[in-house]
Design a protein around this motif. Structure first.
Motif, PDB file in Angstrom:
ATOM      1  N   VAL A  64       0.855  -1.190   0.000  1.00 46.24           N
ATOM      2  CA  VAL A  64       0.000   0.000   0.000  1.00 46.24           C
ATOM      3  C   VAL A  64       0.888   1.237   0.000  1.00 46.24           C
ATOM      4  O   VAL A  64       1.708   1.419   0.914  1.00 46.24           O
ATOM      5  N   PRO A  65       0.766   2.108  -1.001  1.00 49.89           N
ATOM      6  CA  PRO A  65       1.641   3.284  -1.056  1.00 49.89           C
ATOM      7  C   PRO A  65       1.317   4.289   0.033  1.00 49.89           C
ATOM      8  O   PRO A  65       0.148   4.514   0.362  1.00 49.89           O
ATOM      9  N   VAL A  66       2.366   4.907   0.579  1.00 49.04           N
ATOM     10  CA  VAL A  66       2.216   5.847   1.693  1.00 49.04           C
ATOM     11  C   VAL A  66       2.776   7.223   1.345  1.00 49.04           C
ATOM     12  O   VAL A  66       2.105   8.234   1.526  1.00 49.04           O
ATOM     13  N   THR A  67       4.006   7.285   0.872  1.00 45.43           N
ATOM     14  CA  THR A  67       4.631   8.578   0.586  1.00 45.43           C
ATOM     15  C   THR A  67       4.096   9.145  -0.725  1.00 45.43           C
ATOM     16  O   THR A  67       3.571   8.410  -1.566  1.00 45.43           O
ATOM     17  N   PRO A  68       4.227  10.453  -0.944  1.00 47.30           N
ATOM     18  CA  PRO A  68       3.787  11.019  -2.219  1.00 47.30           C
ATOM     19  C   PRO A  68       4.425  10.353  -3.431  1.00 47.30           C
ATOM     20  O   PRO A  68       3.749  10.122  -4.439  1.00 47.30           O
ATOM     21  N   GLN A  69       5.720  10.030  -3.334  1.00 45.97           N
ATOM     22  CA  GLN A  69       6.351   9.361  -4.464  1.00 45.97           C
ATOM     23  C   GLN A  69       5.749   7.983  -4.701  1.00 45.97           C
ATOM     24  O   GLN A  69       5.481   7.593  -5.842  1.00 45.97           O
ATOM     25  N   GLU A  70       5.505   7.227  -3.606  1.00 48.95           N
ATOM     26  CA  GLU A  70       4.905   5.903  -3.751  1.00 48.95           C
ATOM     27  C   GLU A  70       3.499   5.995  -4.337  1.00 48.95           C
ATOM     28  O   GLU A  70       3.114   5.164  -5.178  1.00 48.95           O
ATOM     29  N   ILE A  71       2.731   6.982  -3.906  1.00 57.93           N
ATOM     30  CA  ILE A  71       1.361   7.132  -4.405  1.00 57.93           C
ATOM     31  C   ILE A  71       1.384   7.530  -5.877  1.00 57.93           C
ATOM     32  O   ILE A  71       0.612   6.991  -6.688  1.00 57.93           O
ATOM     33  N   ALA A  72       2.255   8.451  -6.244  1.00 54.45           N
ATOM     34  CA  ALA A  72       2.375   8.828  -7.657  1.00 54.45           C
ATOM     35  C   ALA A  72       2.820   7.645  -8.501  1.00 54.45           C
ATOM     36  O   ALA A  72       2.277   7.400  -9.589  1.00 54.45           O
ATOM     37  N   ASP A  73       3.802   6.896  -8.000  1.00 50.75           N
ATOM     38  CA  ASP A  73       4.272   5.712  -8.739  1.00 50.75           C
ATOM     39  C   ASP A  73       3.145   4.689  -8.905  1.00 50.75           C
ATOM     40  O   ASP A  73       3.045   4.020  -9.940  1.00 50.75           O
ATOM     41  N   ALA A  74       2.284   4.577  -7.881  1.00 52.74           N
ATOM     42  CA  ALA A  74       1.152   3.656  -7.973  1.00 52.74           C
ATOM     43  C   ALA A  74       0.165   4.106  -9.044  1.00 52.74           C
ATOM     44  O   ALA A  74      -0.400   3.270  -9.770  1.00 52.74           O
ATOM     45  N   CYS A  75      -0.061   5.408  -9.154  1.00 50.27           N
ATOM     46  CA  CYS A  75      -0.932   5.925 -10.213  1.00 50.27           C
ATOM     47  C   CYS A  75      -0.359   5.592 -11.593  1.00 50.27           C
ATOM     48  O   CYS A  75      -1.097   5.173 -12.505  1.00 50.27           O
ATOM     49  N   ILE A  76       0.934   5.771 -11.735  1.00 50.57           N
ATOM     50  CA  ILE A  76       1.594   5.502 -13.014  1.00 50.57           C
ATOM     51  C   ILE A  76       1.551   4.002 -13.315  1.00 50.57           C
ATOM     52  O   ILE A  76       1.264   3.586 -14.452  1.00 50.57           O
ATOM     53  N   GLU A  77       1.817   3.171 -12.299  1.00 51.10           N
ATOM     54  CA  GLU A  77       1.753   1.719 -12.455  1.00 51.10           C
ATOM     55  C   GLU A  77       0.355   1.288 -12.909  1.00 51.10           C
ATOM     56  O   GLU A  77       0.198   0.474 -13.828  1.00 51.10           O
ATOM     57  N   ALA A  78      -0.676   1.837 -12.261  1.00 46.09           N
ATOM     58  CA  ALA A  78      -2.046   1.478 -12.607  1.00 46.09           C
ATOM     59  C   ALA A  78      -2.375   1.888 -14.039  1.00 46.09           C
ATOM     60  O   ALA A  78      -3.027   1.140 -14.780  1.00 46.09           O
ATOM     61  N   ALA A  79      -1.932   3.078 -14.435  1.00 45.02           N
ATOM     62  CA  ALA A  79      -2.203   3.552 -15.793  1.00 45.02           C
ATOM     63  C   ALA A  79      -1.540   2.654 -16.826  1.00 45.02           C
ATOM     64  O   ALA A  79      -2.149   2.307 -17.843  1.00 45.02           O
ATOM     65  N   LYS A  80      -0.319   2.258 -16.566  1.00 40.26           N
ATOM     66  CA  LYS A  80       0.388   1.389 -17.508  1.00 40.26           C
ATOM     67  C   LYS A  80      -0.252   0.013 -17.589  1.00 40.26           C
ATOM     68  O   LYS A  80      -0.168  -0.670 -18.614  1.00 40.26           O
ATOM     69  N   ALA A  81      -0.938  -0.388 -16.515  1.00 36.47           N
ATOM     70  CA  ALA A  81      -1.609  -1.692 -16.506  1.00 36.47           C
ATOM     71  C   ALA A  81      -2.972  -1.635 -17.189  1.00 36.47           C
ATOM     72  O   ALA A  81      -3.562  -2.684 -17.454  1.00 36.47           O
ATOM     73  N   GLY A  82      -3.488  -0.433 -17.455  1.00 38.30           N
ATOM     74  CA  GLY A  82      -4.751  -0.317 -18.169  1.00 38.30           C
ATOM     75  C   GLY A  82      -5.806   0.544 -17.517  1.00 38.30           C
ATOM     76  O   GLY A  82      -6.905   0.704 -18.074  1.00 38.30           O
ATOM     77  N   ALA A  83      -5.523   1.114 -16.347  1.00 39.57           N
ATOM     78  CA  ALA A  83      -6.497   1.995 -15.704  1.00 39.57           C
ATOM     79  C   ALA A  83      -6.514   3.343 -16.419  1.00 39.57           C
ATOM     80  O   ALA A  83      -5.460   3.928 -16.690  1.00 39.57           O
ATOM     81  N   ALA A  84      -7.700   3.847 -16.685  1.00 37.70           N
ATOM     82  CA  ALA A  84      -7.828   5.168 -17.296  1.00 37.70           C
ATOM     83  C   ALA A  84      -7.878   6.269 -16.252  1.00 37.70           C
ATOM     84  O   ALA A  84      -7.557   7.418 -16.543  1.00 37.70           O
ATOM     85  N   VAL A  85      -8.296   5.918 -15.017  1.00 42.20           N
ATOM     86  CA  VAL A  85      -8.482   6.889 -13.938  1.00 42.20           C
ATOM     87  C   VAL A  85      -7.732   6.419 -12.702  1.00 42.20           C
ATOM     88  O   VAL A  85      -7.786   5.226 -12.354  1.00 42.20           O
ATOM     89  N   ALA A  86      -7.034   7.327 -12.035  1.00 45.10           N
ATOM     90  CA  ALA A  86      -6.380   7.034 -10.758  1.00 45.10           C
ATOM     91  C   ALA A  86      -7.051   7.875  -9.673  1.00 45.10           C
ATOM     92  O   ALA A  86      -7.097   9.106  -9.771  1.00 45.10           O
ATOM     93  N   HIS A  87      -7.587   7.184  -8.664  1.00 48.19           N
ATOM     94  CA  HIS A  87      -8.246   7.859  -7.545  1.00 48.19           C
ATOM     95  C   HIS A  87      -7.255   7.986  -6.395  1.00 48.19           C
ATOM     96  O   HIS A  87      -6.686   6.989  -5.940  1.00 48.19           O
ATOM     97  N   VAL A  88      -7.071   9.217  -5.889  1.00 49.66           N
ATOM     98  CA  VAL A  88      -5.953   9.534  -5.014  1.00 49.66           C
ATOM     99  C   VAL A  88      -6.404  10.049  -3.651  1.00 49.66           C
ATOM    100  O   VAL A  88      -7.169  11.016  -3.564  1.00 49.66           O
ATOM    101  N   HIS A  89      -5.952   9.385  -2.597  1.00 51.08           N
ATOM    102  CA  HIS A  89      -5.874   9.927  -1.247  1.00 51.08           C
ATOM    103  C   HIS A  89      -4.396  10.175  -0.957  1.00 51.08           C
ATOM    104  O   HIS A  89      -3.511   9.682  -1.682  1.00 51.08           O
ATOM    105  N   VAL A  90      -4.097  10.905   0.120  1.00 52.01           N
ATOM    106  CA  VAL A  90      -2.716  11.034   0.573  1.00 52.01           C
ATOM    107  C   VAL A  90      -2.621  10.615   2.034  1.00 52.01           C
ATOM    108  O   VAL A  90      -3.622  10.619   2.760  1.00 52.01           O
ATOM    109  N   ARG A  91      -1.400  10.258   2.440  1.00 50.48           N
ATOM    110  CA  ARG A  91      -1.142   9.798   3.800  1.00 50.48           C
ATOM    111  C   ARG A  91       0.063  10.537   4.383  1.00 50.48           C
ATOM    112  O   ARG A  91       0.925  11.016   3.638  1.00 50.48           O
TER     113      ARG A  91
END
Length: 297
Positions: free
Chosen positions: A24-51
């Motif tokens: 589970v991503p926690v830092t801003p870099q981890e959360i951004a990387d997760a958005c990018i990972e999801a997009a490359k896997a086929g997600a069109a939308v990334a829903h973002v909270h921050v921690r």
């Protein structure tokens, strides 16, 4: 049946899932990387909270949102950003016998303008709007979204040119959404997220889902999801009932029994399910056209 759908990946959420999975991503870099990972896997939308980067606790610090959004945009990854506006509506009562004063450790209740300040600054294409108040599992916790607060938030989101994704946890929330549309506070095309299986909202059973689906006004678009082990079955359930798909570590941390998932894993599994059903995935550009979204960078 929806033969062409889009996948939203909710990459981190605000619960305690980070204590149960190190993916589970926690830092801003981890959360951004997760958005990018999801997009490359086929997600069109990334829903973002921050921690909070130090503790993993949920946060609404605009600086954290600012860093996540900047990192995703600077990566030039084509993904529709959907920022939560759900933080800041938390009430925890003192106890069942002495509800007042409120428990200061868990209560985080702020005004409408502060709840959408990061949305007005960063101008994502979508932000969430939780269209109701509900008991949310914990003994003395209430997720608080009054009609007055929702009207004020909806107006500010509309003025910013951002599309609200209306979070619907039960039938009354859909009633509130119709009211906001009737009052001119939400523009067409209307976008819903049907949130199933979350205590104590709508159960994740088919009858409850169909009660919601059958109450959606003609022309409105909707996604749906459920939590835990029901997340992946709801990929099929969503398109069978005319909707779009949401997966991600906000709602489920497992790919299979005993097998921890990443956000990319869950998007890829969703794509596999949809491909086997001959359902095509929408690109971010197609989602923008369908929902009349404004890309700001």
């Amino acid at each position: 049946m929806n033969w062409k759908t889009f996948i939203t990946c909710a990459v981190t959420g605000s619960g305690q899932s980070h204590t149960k999975s190190d993916r589970v991503p926690v830092t801003p870099q981890e959360i951004a990387d997760a958005c990018i990972e999801a997009a490359k896997a086929g997600a069109a939308v990334a829903h973002v909270h921050v921690r909070d980067p130090e503790t993993g606790a949920p946060s609404r610090d605009p600086a954290l949102y600012r860093e996540v959004v900047a990192r995703v945009r600077e990566s030039e990854t084509d993904v529709v950003l959907n920022l939560t506006a759900g933080m800041g509506g938390d009430i925890v009562l003192g106890s069942a016998e002495a509800p007042l004063p409120l428990n200061e450790d868990g209560t985080d209740l702020i005004g409408a303008s502060e709840r959408v300040a990061h949305v007005e600054e960063l101008l994502p294409e979508i932000c969430t709007l939780d269209c109701g108040t509900m008991n949310f599992a914990e003994a003395d916790y209430v997720m608080t979204n009054t009609p007055g607060t929702l009207r004020a938030m909806a107006k500010r989101i509309q003025d910013a040119g951002v599309k609200p994704e209306i979070e619907v946890f039960d039938l009354g929330h859909l009633w509130m959404a119709r009211t906001l549309v009737e009052e001119g506070l939400i523009d067409d095309p209307v976008l819903l997220q049907l949130c199933m299986g979350i205590p104590y909202g709508a159960p994740a059973d088919t009858n409850s889902l169909m009660a919601l689906v059958n109450s959606v006004p003609a022309g409105w678009q909707y996604s749906m999801f459920s939590i835990g082990r029901m997340q992946l079955p709801y990929v099929a359930q969503a398109v069978l009932n005319g909707g779009n798909v949401r997966v991600g570590l906000e709602d489920n941390i497992w790919l299979d029994k005993g097998v921890p998932a990443s956000n990319g894993d869950l998007v890829e599994r969703a794509e596999t399910i949809l491909s086997a059903m001959n359902v095509k995935l929408m690109t971010p550009a197609e989602v923008r056209e369908s929902l009349n979204l404004k890309k700001r960078w």
